[in-house]
Enzyme design. Structure first.
Site, PDB file in Angstrom:
ATOM      1  N   CYS A  27       0.568  -1.395   0.302  1.00  0.00           N
ATOM      2  CA  CYS A  27       0.129   0.016  -0.242  1.00  0.00           C
ATOM      3  C   CYS A  27       0.445   0.980  -0.213  1.00  0.00           C
ATOM      4  O   CYS A  27       2.526   1.034   0.029  1.00  0.00           O
ATOM      5  CB  CYS A  27      -0.745   0.436   1.256  1.00  0.00           C
ATOM      6  SG  CYS A  27       0.171  -0.323   2.137  1.00  0.00           S
ATOM      7  N   SER A  72       6.239   6.416  -5.665  1.00  0.00           N
ATOM      8  CA  SER A  72       6.411   7.489  -7.392  1.00  0.00           C
ATOM      9  C   SER A  72       6.057   8.924  -7.909  1.00  0.00           C
ATOM     10  O   SER A  72       7.342  10.442  -7.748  1.00  0.00           O
ATOM     11  CB  SER A  72       6.237   6.721  -8.795  1.00  0.00           C
ATOM     12  OG  SER A  72       5.100   7.487  -9.594  1.00  0.00           O
ATOM     13  N   ASP A 245      -3.202  -2.345  -2.458  1.00  0.00           N
ATOM     14  CA  ASP A 245      -3.024  -1.061  -3.501  1.00  0.00           C
ATOM     15  C   ASP A 245      -3.160   0.348  -3.144  1.00  0.00           C
ATOM     16  O   ASP A 245      -2.834   1.057  -3.516  1.00  0.00           O
ATOM     17  CB  ASP A 245      -2.431  -2.061  -5.281  1.00  0.00           C
ATOM     18  CG  ASP A 245      -1.529  -1.149  -5.543  1.00  0.00           C
ATOM     19  OD1 ASP A 245      -1.282  -0.209  -4.914  1.00  0.00           O
ATOM     20  OD2 ASP A 245      -2.418  -0.944  -7.096  1.00  0.00           O
TER      21      ASP A 245
HETATM   22  C1  0GY Z   1       1.214   0.713  -8.003  1.00  0.00           C
HETATM   23  C2  0GY Z   1       0.848   0.706  -9.011  1.00  0.00           C
HETATM   24  C3  0GY Z   1       1.130   2.078  -9.987  1.00  0.00           C
HETATM   25  C4  0GY Z   1       1.861   3.538  -9.157  1.00  0.00           C
HETATM   26  C5  0GY Z   1       2.763   3.255  -8.772  1.00  0.00           C
HETATM   27  O1  0GY Z   1       4.629   4.291  -6.963  1.00  0.00           O
HETATM   28  C6  0GY Z   1       3.751   4.333  -7.613  1.00  0.00           C
HETATM   29  O2  0GY Z   1       3.591   5.541  -8.311  1.00  0.00           O
HETATM   30  O3  0GY Z   1       3.814   2.058  -7.907  1.00  0.00           O
HETATM   31  C7  0GY Z   1       1.230   2.310 -11.106  1.00  0.00           C
HETATM   32  O4  0GY Z   1       0.231   3.131 -11.600  1.00  0.00           O
HETATM   33  O5  0GY Z   1       0.677   0.897 -11.442  1.00  0.00           O
HETATM   34  O6  0GY Z   1       0.571  -1.334  -7.680  1.00  0.00           O
HETATM   35  O7  0GY Z   1       1.582   0.946  -7.065  1.00  0.00           O
END
Ligand code: 0GY
Length: 294
Positions: A27, A72, A245
Protein backbone atom coordinates in the site's frame (compact mmCIF):
# COMPACT_ATOMS: atom_id res chain seq x y z
CA UNK A 1 -1.84 18.83 -13.35
CA UNK A 2 -5.10 18.24 -11.52
CA UNK A 3 -5.04 16.09 -8.43
CA UNK A 4 -6.35 12.54 -8.76
CA UNK A 5 -8.64 10.86 -6.26
CA UNK A 6 -7.97 7.18 -6.91
CA UNK A 7 -9.75 5.47 -4.01
CA UNK A 8 -13.17 5.24 -2.44
CA UNK A 9 -13.95 6.64 0.99
CA UNK A 10 -16.69 4.08 1.47
CA UNK A 11 -15.23 0.61 0.90
CA UNK A 12 -17.56 -2.23 1.76
CA UNK A 13 -16.96 -4.42 4.79
CA UNK A 14 -15.39 -7.63 3.49
CA UNK A 15 -17.34 -10.85 3.94
CA UNK A 16 -14.06 -12.64 4.48
CA UNK A 17 -12.49 -12.14 7.91
CA UNK A 18 -8.68 -12.18 7.60
CA UNK A 19 -6.76 -14.14 10.23
CA UNK A 20 -5.51 -12.16 13.21
CA UNK A 21 -2.16 -10.59 12.31
CA UNK A 22 -2.78 -10.35 8.55
CA UNK A 23 -0.44 -8.00 6.69
CA UNK A 24 -1.32 -5.70 3.78
CA UNK A 25 2.08 -5.99 2.08
CA UNK A 26 1.55 -3.39 -0.64
CA UNK A 27 0.00 0.00 0.00
CA UNK A 28 1.09 3.61 -0.25
CA UNK A 29 0.50 7.03 1.28
CA UNK A 30 0.22 10.34 -0.56
CA UNK A 31 1.28 13.48 1.28
CA UNK A 32 -0.36 15.26 2.91
CA UNK A 33 0.96 17.69 0.34
CA UNK A 34 1.15 20.61 2.77
CA UNK A 35 3.68 18.65 4.85
CA UNK A 36 5.25 16.41 2.22
CA UNK A 37 5.11 18.00 -1.24
CA UNK A 38 5.06 15.77 -4.30
CA UNK A 39 8.14 15.48 -6.49
CA UNK A 40 8.50 18.01 -9.32
CA UNK A 41 9.03 14.93 -11.51
CA UNK A 42 5.82 13.19 -10.41
CA UNK A 43 3.83 11.74 -13.29
CA UNK A 44 0.57 12.16 -11.37
CA UNK A 45 -0.49 14.36 -8.48
CA UNK A 46 -2.88 12.60 -6.14
CA UNK A 47 -5.19 13.90 -3.45
CA UNK A 48 -3.87 13.48 0.08
CA UNK A 49 -4.06 9.95 1.49
CA UNK A 50 -2.13 9.84 4.75
CA UNK A 51 -1.59 7.55 7.70
CA UNK A 52 -4.93 8.28 9.40
CA UNK A 53 -6.85 7.12 6.34
CA UNK A 54 -4.61 4.08 6.00
CA UNK A 55 -5.19 3.04 9.61
CA UNK A 56 -8.95 3.52 9.24
CA UNK A 57 -8.91 1.30 6.16
CA UNK A 58 -6.66 -1.32 7.81
CA UNK A 59 -9.05 -1.66 10.72
CA UNK A 60 -12.14 -1.61 8.52
CA UNK A 61 -10.77 -4.45 6.40
CA UNK A 62 -9.75 -6.51 9.44
CA UNK A 63 -6.04 -6.33 8.66
CA UNK A 64 -3.35 -5.86 11.29
CA UNK A 65 -0.23 -4.49 9.66
CA UNK A 66 0.89 -2.56 6.57
CA UNK A 67 3.92 -2.46 4.35
CA UNK A 68 4.00 1.04 2.93
CA UNK A 69 5.74 1.28 -0.42
CA UNK A 70 7.12 4.67 -1.40
CA UNK A 71 5.01 5.91 -4.32
CA UNK A 72 6.65 7.38 -7.42
CA UNK A 73 4.88 10.72 -6.92
CA UNK A 74 7.16 11.34 -3.91
CA UNK A 75 10.35 10.66 -5.86
CA UNK A 76 13.40 10.00 -3.69
CA UNK A 77 11.99 11.88 -0.69
CA UNK A 78 10.76 9.16 1.64
CA UNK A 79 9.50 11.54 4.36
CA UNK A 80 5.78 10.94 3.79
CA UNK A 81 6.27 7.17 3.95
CA UNK A 82 8.50 7.42 7.05
CA UNK A 83 5.97 9.69 8.76
CA UNK A 84 3.20 7.20 8.04
CA UNK A 85 5.28 4.31 9.43
CA UNK A 86 5.96 6.36 12.56
CA UNK A 87 2.28 7.25 12.92
CA UNK A 88 1.25 3.58 12.66
CA UNK A 89 4.12 2.42 14.88
CA UNK A 90 6.77 -0.01 13.69
CA UNK A 91 4.96 -2.93 15.29
CA UNK A 92 2.17 -2.22 12.76
CA UNK A 93 3.98 -0.81 9.72
CA UNK A 94 7.20 -1.17 7.84
CA UNK A 95 8.22 0.28 4.49
CA UNK A 96 9.94 -0.02 1.15
CA UNK A 97 11.97 3.02 0.06
CA UNK A 98 12.88 4.55 -3.27
CA UNK A 99 16.38 6.00 -3.06
CA UNK A 100 18.72 8.25 -4.99
CA UNK A 101 21.64 6.14 -6.24
CA UNK A 102 23.96 8.61 -4.50
CA UNK A 103 22.39 8.07 -1.08
CA UNK A 104 24.91 7.99 1.78
CA UNK A 105 25.37 5.10 4.20
CA UNK A 106 24.15 7.35 7.02
CA UNK A 107 20.92 8.07 5.11
CA UNK A 108 20.38 4.36 4.46
CA UNK A 109 20.85 3.69 8.16
CA UNK A 110 18.31 6.41 9.00
CA UNK A 111 15.82 4.78 6.61
CA UNK A 112 16.39 1.45 8.35
CA UNK A 113 15.76 3.05 11.74
CA UNK A 114 12.61 4.58 10.32
CA UNK A 115 11.28 1.12 9.42
CA UNK A 116 12.36 0.62 5.81
CA UNK A 117 13.22 -2.97 4.96
CA UNK A 118 13.50 -2.85 1.20
CA UNK A 119 14.15 -0.70 -1.81
CA UNK A 120 11.98 -0.45 -4.93
CA UNK A 121 13.16 -0.27 -8.52
CA UNK A 122 10.42 0.93 -10.86
CA UNK A 123 10.67 0.22 -14.60
CA UNK A 124 7.31 1.64 -15.69
CA UNK A 125 8.01 4.39 -18.20
CA UNK A 126 4.70 6.07 -17.41
CA UNK A 127 5.85 6.47 -13.79
CA UNK A 128 9.58 7.22 -13.91
CA UNK A 129 11.99 8.86 -16.36
CA UNK A 130 15.04 6.74 -15.59
CA UNK A 131 15.65 3.16 -14.50
CA UNK A 132 19.44 2.80 -14.49
CA UNK A 133 20.20 -0.90 -14.01
CA UNK A 134 23.87 -0.36 -13.15
CA UNK A 135 23.00 2.11 -10.40
CA UNK A 136 20.22 -0.14 -9.14
CA UNK A 137 22.68 -3.03 -8.79
CA UNK A 138 25.03 -0.84 -6.79
CA UNK A 139 22.17 0.00 -4.46
CA UNK A 140 21.18 -3.67 -4.22
CA UNK A 141 24.67 -4.56 -3.03
CA UNK A 142 24.64 -1.74 -0.50
CA UNK A 143 21.29 -2.64 1.06
CA UNK A 144 22.05 -6.38 1.28
CA UNK A 145 24.06 -6.06 4.53
CA UNK A 146 21.07 -4.31 6.15
CA UNK A 147 19.01 -7.46 5.59
CA UNK A 148 16.79 -5.62 3.11
CA UNK A 149 15.32 -6.99 -0.10
CA UNK A 150 14.62 -5.52 -3.53
CA UNK A 151 11.11 -4.87 -4.89
CA UNK A 152 10.83 -4.52 -8.67
CA UNK A 153 7.95 -3.20 -10.70
CA UNK A 154 7.84 -3.98 -14.41
CA UNK A 155 5.39 -5.12 -17.06
CA UNK A 156 5.43 -8.51 -18.78
CA UNK A 157 7.01 -7.24 -22.00
CA UNK A 158 10.19 -6.43 -20.06
CA UNK A 159 10.58 -9.76 -18.29
CA UNK A 160 13.04 -11.31 -20.70
CA UNK A 161 15.19 -8.22 -21.02
CA UNK A 162 15.31 -7.71 -17.25
CA UNK A 163 16.13 -11.31 -16.33
CA UNK A 164 19.96 -10.94 -16.26
CA UNK A 165 19.57 -7.83 -14.11
CA UNK A 166 17.21 -9.60 -11.70
CA UNK A 167 19.59 -12.56 -11.51
CA UNK A 168 22.44 -10.25 -10.49
CA UNK A 169 20.56 -8.97 -7.42
CA UNK A 170 22.12 -10.53 -4.31
CA UNK A 171 19.01 -10.36 -2.08
CA UNK A 172 15.45 -11.61 -2.11
CA UNK A 173 13.68 -10.07 -5.12
CA UNK A 174 9.95 -9.32 -4.81
CA UNK A 175 8.13 -8.79 -8.12
CA UNK A 176 5.19 -6.41 -7.86
CA UNK A 177 1.83 -7.53 -9.24
CA UNK A 178 3.37 -10.69 -10.81
CA UNK A 179 5.18 -8.58 -13.39
CA UNK A 180 1.80 -7.57 -14.78
CA UNK A 181 0.90 -10.54 -16.99
CA UNK A 182 -1.91 -10.37 -19.51
CA UNK A 183 -4.55 -12.24 -17.52
CA UNK A 184 -6.68 -12.58 -20.65
CA UNK A 185 -4.22 -15.21 -21.92
CA UNK A 186 -5.46 -17.56 -19.17
CA UNK A 187 -3.59 -19.84 -16.73
CA UNK A 188 -1.39 -21.36 -19.45
CA UNK A 189 -0.79 -18.11 -21.35
CA UNK A 190 2.61 -16.95 -22.56
CA UNK A 191 3.05 -14.27 -19.90
CA UNK A 192 2.27 -16.39 -16.85
CA UNK A 193 4.25 -19.32 -18.27
CA UNK A 194 7.35 -17.13 -18.65
CA UNK A 195 6.77 -15.79 -15.16
CA UNK A 196 6.58 -19.31 -13.69
CA UNK A 197 9.81 -20.26 -15.47
CA UNK A 198 11.50 -17.26 -13.84
CA UNK A 199 10.16 -18.13 -10.39
CA UNK A 200 11.03 -21.82 -10.81
CA UNK A 201 14.62 -21.00 -11.71
CA UNK A 202 15.22 -18.55 -8.84
CA UNK A 203 14.31 -19.56 -5.30
CA UNK A 204 15.15 -16.04 -4.08
CA UNK A 205 12.38 -14.52 -6.25
CA UNK A 206 9.03 -13.77 -4.58
CA UNK A 207 5.94 -12.07 -5.92
CA UNK A 208 2.95 -10.03 -4.81
CA UNK A 209 -0.29 -11.63 -5.92
CA UNK A 210 -1.90 -8.21 -5.92
CA UNK A 211 -3.28 -5.89 -8.54
CA UNK A 212 -6.49 -7.75 -9.37
CA UNK A 213 -8.16 -4.38 -9.93
CA UNK A 214 -5.54 -3.51 -12.56
CA UNK A 215 -5.02 -6.91 -14.19
CA UNK A 216 -8.53 -8.36 -14.33
CA UNK A 217 -10.37 -7.81 -17.57
CA UNK A 218 -13.67 -8.82 -16.02
CA UNK A 219 -13.67 -6.73 -12.82
CA UNK A 220 -15.32 -7.86 -9.58
CA UNK A 221 -15.46 -10.60 -8.41
CA UNK A 222 -12.22 -10.97 -10.40
CA UNK A 223 -12.78 -14.58 -11.48
CA UNK A 224 -10.31 -14.27 -14.37
CA UNK A 225 -7.58 -13.07 -11.99
CA UNK A 226 -8.30 -15.88 -9.53
CA UNK A 227 -8.19 -18.52 -12.30
CA UNK A 228 -4.71 -17.45 -13.35
CA UNK A 229 -3.23 -16.46 -10.00
CA UNK A 230 -4.53 -19.03 -7.48
CA UNK A 231 -2.25 -21.66 -9.10
CA UNK A 232 0.69 -19.30 -8.51
CA UNK A 233 -0.10 -19.12 -4.79
CA UNK A 234 -0.35 -22.91 -4.63
CA UNK A 235 2.92 -23.34 -6.56
CA UNK A 236 5.00 -20.89 -4.50
CA UNK A 237 3.29 -20.87 -1.09
CA UNK A 238 6.36 -19.59 0.74
CA UNK A 239 7.22 -16.83 -1.75
CA UNK A 240 3.99 -14.87 -2.15
CA UNK A 241 2.73 -11.67 -0.57
CA UNK A 242 -0.58 -9.87 -0.96
CA UNK A 243 -1.60 -6.23 -0.68
CA UNK A 244 -4.52 -3.91 -1.33
CA UNK A 245 -2.46 -1.37 -3.31
CA UNK A 246 -4.54 1.33 -1.60
CA UNK A 247 -4.83 4.24 -2.50
CA UNK A 248 -4.53 2.68 -5.98
CA UNK A 249 -2.11 5.18 -7.54
CA UNK A 250 -3.25 6.70 -10.76
CA UNK A 251 -6.50 4.79 -11.08
CA UNK A 252 -9.16 7.07 -12.49
CA UNK A 253 -11.72 4.60 -13.76
CA UNK A 254 -13.23 1.56 -12.10
CA UNK A 255 -11.91 2.62 -8.71
CA UNK A 256 -11.89 -0.57 -6.66
CA UNK A 257 -13.89 -1.35 -3.57
CA UNK A 258 -11.19 -2.51 -1.13
CA UNK A 259 -13.64 -4.78 0.69
CA UNK A 260 -14.15 -6.75 -2.49
CA UNK A 261 -10.39 -7.01 -3.01
CA UNK A 262 -10.12 -8.64 0.42
CA UNK A 263 -12.94 -11.00 -0.54
CA UNK A 264 -10.74 -12.53 -3.24
CA UNK A 265 -8.37 -13.92 -0.62
CA UNK A 266 -10.03 -17.25 0.25
CA UNK A 267 -10.23 -18.06 -3.47
CA UNK A 268 -6.64 -17.01 -4.15
CA UNK A 269 -5.29 -18.99 -1.21
CA UNK A 270 -7.81 -21.71 -0.33
CA UNK A 271 -7.41 -23.21 3.13
CA UNK A 272 -6.07 -21.89 6.43
CA UNK A 273 -2.52 -23.03 5.75
CA UNK A 274 -2.09 -21.13 2.46
CA UNK A 275 -3.86 -18.08 3.82
CA UNK A 276 -1.63 -17.99 6.86
CA UNK A 277 1.50 -18.15 4.71
CA UNK A 278 0.29 -15.46 2.31
CA UNK A 279 -1.00 -13.04 4.90
CA UNK A 280 1.20 -13.65 7.93
CA UNK A 281 4.18 -16.01 7.75
CA UNK A 282 5.70 -14.73 4.50
CA UNK A 283 5.44 -10.99 5.18
CA UNK A 284 6.59 -11.48 8.76
CA UNK A 285 9.77 -13.17 7.50
CA UNK A 286 10.56 -10.21 5.23
CA UNK A 287 9.39 -7.26 7.30
CA UNK A 288 9.41 -8.32 10.94
CA UNK A 289 12.08 -11.06 11.00
CA UNK A 290 12.89 -10.22 14.61
CA UNK A 291 9.43 -11.49 15.61
CA UNK A 292 9.77 -14.78 13.74
CA UNK A 293 10.99 -17.72 15.80
CA UNK A 294 14.18 -19.46 14.74
C1 0GY B 1 1.22 0.32 -7.83
C2 0GY B 1 0.98 1.04 -9.01
C3 0GY B 1 1.31 2.14 -9.65
C4 0GY B 1 2.01 3.26 -9.20
C5 0GY B 1 3.00 3.25 -8.34
O1 0GY B 1 4.72 4.24 -7.24
C6 0GY B 1 3.75 4.43 -7.95
O2 0GY B 1 3.39 5.52 -8.35
O3 0GY B 1 3.41 2.16 -7.77
C7 0GY B 1 0.82 2.17 -11.03
O4 0GY B 1 0.49 3.26 -11.51
O5 0GY B 1 0.74 1.10 -11.66
O6 0GY B 1 0.64 -0.70 -7.77
O7 0GY B 1 1.97 0.58 -6.91
Amino acid sequence: MSRIKSWTDTPSKPHFVPPQGAVDSHCHVFGPQALYPFSPKAKYIPEDAGADDLVTLRDHLGLSRNVIVQASCHGFDNSATLAAIAACGQDRARGVAVVDPDISDAELKALHEGGMRGVRFNFLKRLVDHAPKDKFLEIAHRIAPLGWHVVVYFEADLLEELTPFLEAIPTTVVIDHLGRPDIGQGPDGTDITAFKALMDAHPNFWTKVSGAERLSLQGPPFDDFVDVIAPIVARYPDRVLWGTDWPHPNMQHDIPDDGRLVDILPRLAPGDDLLRKLLIDNPMRLYWPEEVDG
